[in-house]
Design a protein around this motif. Structure first.
Motif, mmCIF file in Angstrom:
data_model
loop_
_atom_site.group_PDB
_atom_site.id
_atom_site.type_symbol
_atom_site.label_atom_id
_atom_site.label_comp_id
_atom_site.label_asym_id
_atom_site.label_seq_id
_atom_site.Cartn_x
_atom_site.Cartn_y
_atom_site.Cartn_z
ATOM 1 N N SER A 1 4.823 3.118 -4.250
ATOM 2 C CA SER A 1 4.246 3.315 -5.566
ATOM 3 C C SER A 1 4.597 2.025 -6.290
ATOM 4 O O SER A 1 5.722 1.547 -6.209
ATOM 5 C CB SER A 1 4.849 4.519 -6.253
ATOM 6 N N HIS B 1 1.285 9.967 -13.363
ATOM 7 C CA HIS B 1 0.058 9.318 -13.761
ATOM 8 C C HIS B 1 0.354 8.333 -14.884
ATOM 9 O O HIS B 1 1.160 8.627 -15.769
ATOM 10 C CB HIS B 1 -0.942 10.377 -14.240
ATOM 11 N N THR C 1 0.832 -1.210 0.000
ATOM 12 C CA THR C 1 0.000 0.000 0.000
ATOM 13 C C THR C 1 0.866 1.260 0.000
ATOM 14 O O THR C 1 0.489 2.276 -0.551
ATOM 15 C CB THR C 1 -0.877 0.050 1.267
ATOM 16 N N ASP D 1 -11.928 0.310 -5.590
ATOM 17 C CA ASP D 1 -11.292 0.128 -4.282
ATOM 18 C C ASP D 1 -12.331 -0.115 -3.190
ATOM 19 O O ASP D 1 -12.150 -0.990 -2.330
ATOM 20 C CB ASP D 1 -10.386 1.312 -3.928
ATOM 21 N N LYS E 1 -1.307 5.806 3.047
ATOM 22 C CA LYS E 1 -0.480 6.140 1.895
ATOM 23 C C LYS E 1 0.426 7.347 2.123
ATOM 24 O O LYS E 1 1.287 7.637 1.306
ATOM 25 C CB LYS E 1 -1.374 6.394 0.680
ATOM 26 N N SER F 1 -1.500 -4.149 -9.562
ATOM 27 C CA SER F 1 -1.522 -2.775 -9.055
ATOM 28 C C SER F 1 -1.796 -2.800 -7.552
ATOM 29 O O SER F 1 -2.264 -3.794 -7.011
ATOM 30 C CB SER F 1 -2.592 -1.966 -9.768
ATOM 31 N N ASN F 2 -1.504 -1.710 -6.887
ATOM 32 C CA ASN F 2 -1.772 -1.676 -5.442
ATOM 33 C C ASN F 2 -2.902 -0.717 -5.111
ATOM 34 O O ASN F 2 -3.006 -0.238 -4.002
ATOM 35 C CB ASN F 2 -0.505 -1.284 -4.684
ATOM 36 N N GLU F 3 -3.730 -0.434 -6.086
ATOM 37 C CA GLU F 3 -4.805 0.518 -5.839
ATOM 38 C C GLU F 3 -5.949 -0.090 -5.030
ATOM 39 O O GLU F 3 -6.735 0.632 -4.427
ATOM 40 C CB GLU F 3 -5.339 1.066 -7.166
ATOM 41 N N THR F 4 -6.042 -1.380 -5.055
ATOM 42 C CA THR F 4 -7.092 -2.045 -4.282
ATOM 43 C C THR F 4 -6.452 -3.129 -3.422
ATOM 44 O O THR F 4 -5.281 -3.435 -3.576
ATOM 45 C CB THR F 4 -8.114 -2.725 -5.209
ATOM 46 N N ARG G 1 -0.432 -1.163 -14.954
ATOM 47 C CA ARG G 1 -1.619 -1.906 -15.395
ATOM 48 C C ARG G 1 -1.516 -2.205 -16.883
ATOM 49 O O ARG G 1 -1.093 -1.368 -17.665
ATOM 50 C CB ARG G 1 -2.887 -1.113 -15.094
ATOM 51 N N TYR H 1 -5.753 -6.050 -11.199
ATOM 52 C CA TYR H 1 -6.005 -5.746 -9.787
ATOM 53 C C TYR H 1 -4.899 -6.316 -8.910
ATOM 54 O O TYR H 1 -4.486 -5.710 -7.935
ATOM 55 C CB TYR H 1 -7.341 -6.343 -9.342
#
Lengths: 104, 651
Positions: free
Chosen positions: A49, B114, A46, B510, B288, B566-569, A65, B563
């Motif tokens: 990055s 981004h 978490t 999320d 975060k 990535s670490n977004e969820t 992604r 999913y």
């Protein structure tokens, strides 16, 4: 808050059962404590990055992604098609860039 | 100044900084003419544009100065927060100013790029040529944004050459090419780049160590400094220092904010100030932010005092939504709490309060989730909503009237205006539902930890009775949540609870996945305790949520893989726990699949096909050692489920 008690003497034996001294894994970002190393790894993800892992074959740019990479590919493909038709041998381009969109 | 600091920070991320830029920033850090005080004094300026820029300048500057920051500057900025006699328009504006600066520092991300941001492409003329003739490529290869694979070098240089010759087309392009063009103008100076760098060395060595820098001169005559020390990329020190400075004045700030919220909300700017305050609080507490939990502990203390505000349903909608968002951040279930054995006391208290409010004070039945008049939450009281915006008569009869603000889902709403008036604010609904779910999950988890504590004897009647009370309230709360969502979103009375949850959160991944972790953990927790309320088990059936989730993502295993990577969820945690659950409850898994698609094995086959495809994709990545972390526990569980599936087919 989560002070680790040193239990050495014999008379504290019976505490040992209750406290069940576990080895602790401490998050290096926020110092929160976990009892399983895999749980710590899940948590630490978490903070980071994310490791960029999907990289473009042409420019090396990385994405976390797959769909973002796909979008980037289509963008670069358009760019290459319009800008480089004169400078780049088409065969060389498609050798780098299989038409089917290679997957990892 | 703002532009310059922004460019500095952008280049700092890449690892090469123009030496002139560095020199200029060094001068600012020196603060010879005390420009900082002058800018801080702009806090009560009449023009909101000036205060806005002043605030951004200070925030960027403090991030640029990093370790060389003078604590007095931070003191000077925080003074606004507590040094005043009474609350009025000016003090509110000053508080807002300071809080905004601190917020910007805390929320700063060390690597902020981004995924769709193509600026590294726009940067190509500058950075890549430095790369090309850079003998230290090995040392800087860890920065993925600047690294280019050597096999595509020739193609790459062709690409960047073309980029240099083409005129800058995007705004970011022109911004980044600005330093190079100024250097071209200063051609005579840069005929002697070494003299320049020598004169720079003299003042530079006091604020920052210079031995860790490597200088390169590229073909434009622009000297760039390559940063190799890891400290250049680390902003945790300045963040920590800022938080420490704020910490001393936090209680008084909290007190004033509460006063502002309850009594002075009519002051201009008050609402804005409160929103900044809540976002700052949320950022400090957020996992975060990478702040140490020990440093942020003082900021948990006053949360309890704000839970009461949830019952104040007359609060402006936007403030209420921010409050929910703050509490959601505190209950960081999927990222942290679900993985810990012992939960911090403050967080448990918060969860209990929310459970109690839902159960005893009808929080869910009283909360206003109707969006006020328009679909936009930010158009609060004073905003007049334009319902019909007529274009000039010369446009023609076809498009004479356009609905501007009432943007709803279909055309039906245009005809039925009363429906659009009672339209539900879905974000608010999502935040509220997730908050309640997480509170229940935290309570269940805490109960589970207590019961496994051997100090509580099984004959301890009081303890058991307490547990039963907690269990009953959890059941109560979940039933209320069910009714709440069902009524607000007008679901069919027989829609299963799990299905409603998936659809409620479907566009917010999320939240969606965190809610699935919650229902899974609640189920496991209740079964573990041999609950006396068996009706909860089918209501929360985690297998049913997974099948519904697969339907939402159109049975696409690529989505699941994304999913996972990535670490977004918290999908990794979810999948791990879900597969463990399936392995332990295989017959239930078969039953539920059957139930979802009665009469055929299609439900089971569809689900298993996705899982098998996912396993193949993961093992392909693992075999090329491309998977970014150790995924083997998930891989093993996927294999176990697959063999269970195959064994089942033949028996």
């Amino acid at each position: 808050m989560f002070a680790v008690m040193q239990i050495d003497e014999d008379h504290t034996r019976d505490f040992r059962r209750k406290l069940r001294p576990k080895c602790e894994f401490v998050c290096k970002y926020c110092q929160r404590r976990f009892t399983k190393s895999y749980n710590l790894m899940i948590h630490e993800r978490t903070h980071k990055s994310p490791e960029l892992s999907f990289s473009c074959e042409v420019c090396g740019k990385s994405f976390k992604r797959q769909d973002n990479l796909r979008q980037h590919r289509s963008k670069i493909k358009q760019k290459l098609c319009s800008d480089y038709r004169m400078t780049l041998d088409a065969r060389q381009f498609y050798a780098r860039y299989p038409r089917t969109g290679s997957e990892h | 100044m703002q532009l310059m600091f922004d460019i500095y920070l952008k280049q700092n991320n890449v690892g090469t900084i123009c030496s002139r830029l560095m020199y200029a920033c060094d001068i600012f850090v020196r603060n010879r003419h005390d420009w900082i005080t002058e800018i801080v004094e702009l806090a009560d300026h009449k023009s909101k544009f000036i205060t806005f820029v002043a605030c951004r300048v200070l925030a960027s500057f403090l991030i640029v100065s990093k370790d060389t920051v003078d604590e007095n500057w931070l003191q000077q900025i925080t003074e606004n927060v507590y040094l005043f006699d009474r609350i009025n328009r000016i003090t509110v504006q000053k508080i807002n100013f300071s809080l905004d600066i601190i917020k910007r520092i805390v929320e700063w991300k060390d690597v902020e790029q981004h995924p769709l941001d193509e600026t590294s492409y726009a940067n190509a003329p500058g950075t890549i040529q430095v790369q090309e003739d850079n003998p230290f490529r090995g040392s800087s290869s860890s920065q993925s944004s600047a690294g280019s694979s050597s096999r595509s070098d020739n193609l790459h240089s062709a690409f960047s050459n073309l980029q240099t010759h083409s005129s800058p087309s995007t705004s970011s392009d022109s911004k980044t090419s600005k330093p190079t063009s100024t250097f071209k103008l200063n051609e005579p100076v840069f005929k002697f780049p070494h003299d320049q760098s020598d004169s720079r060395m003299e003042p530079a060595d006091s604020p920052e160590p210079s031995q860790s820098r490597i200088e390169r001169v590229n073909e434009h005559g622009c000297i760039t400094v390559i940063l190799t020390d890891s400290e250049s990329f680390d902003t945790s020190h300045i963040k920590c220092l800022t938080i420490k400075t704020l910490e001393h004045h936090w209680p008084i700030l909290v007190k004033n904010m509460k006063l502002l919220l309850l009594r002075y909300l009519n002051l201009s700017n008050a609402e804005n100030c409160i929103l900044t305050f809540f976002s700052l609080w949320e950022n400090i507490i957020s996992v975060k932010a990478n702040l140490s939990v020990i440093d942020t502990k003082p900021f948990y203390a006053d949360l309890q005092g704000f839970v009461d505000l949830l019952r104040n349903t007359m609060l402006p909608g936007l403030i209420y939504a921010h409050l929910l968002s703050l509490f959601n951040e505190v209950l960081c279930y999927g990222s942290t709490l679900a993985l810990q054995d012992i939960l911090p006391e403050e967080i448990c208290c918060l969860a209990h309060s929310i459970v109690r409010y839902v159960k005893d004070f009808r929080l869910l039945s009283e909360v206003r989730v109707q969006s006020s008049r328009s679909g936009f939450g930010f158009l609060e009281h004073d905003c007049r909503v334009i319902h019909d915006y007529s274009l000039g008569p010369d446009i023609g009869p076809l498009s004479s009237s356009i609905q501007l603000v009432d943007q709803s889902y279909g055309e039906d709403d245009n005809e039925d205006s009363t429906q659009s008036r009672t339209e539900v604010d879905k974000t608010m609904l999502q935040r509220m539902s997730l908050l309640v779910l997480k509170s229940v999950a935290v309570t269940v988890k805490e109960m589970r930890c207590d019961s496994s504590d051997s100090s509580i004897d099984s004959s301890d009647y009081n303890a058991i009775q307490d547990m039963q009370i907690v269990e009953r309230s959890i059941r109560d709360v979940l039933k209320k949540l069910d009714v709440f969502i069902r009524n607000r979103l007008e679901f069919h009375p027989e829609t299963p609870f799990t299905k409603m949850l998936i659809h409620l959160f479907s566009e917010q991944d999320d939240y969606l996945i965190e809610s699935m972790v919650c229902t899974l953990d609640i189920t496991v927790g209740i079964v573990y305790r041999n609950s006396m309320y068996p009706d909860l088990i089918p209501m929360l059936n985690p297998i049913m949520s997974f099948i519904e989730f697969l339907r939402v993502v159109a049975h696409d295993s690529d989505v699941l893989l994304d999913y996972l990577v990535s670490n977004e969820t918290c999908f990794l945690l979810y999948l791990l726990r879900f597969l463990k659950y399936v392995r332990r409850n295989w017959p239930k898994f078969l039953d539920t699949c059957q139930q979802m698609d009665p009469g055929t094995t299609r439900g089971l086959d569809d689900t298993m096909r996705v899982l098998i495809r996912l396993r193949l994709q993961i093992s392909r990545l693992v075999s090329k050692s491309l998977f970014p972390y150790n995924i083997s526990p998930v891989l093993r569980l996927l294999e176990v489920c697959e063999s269970l599936y195959e064994g089942n087919e033949f028996s």
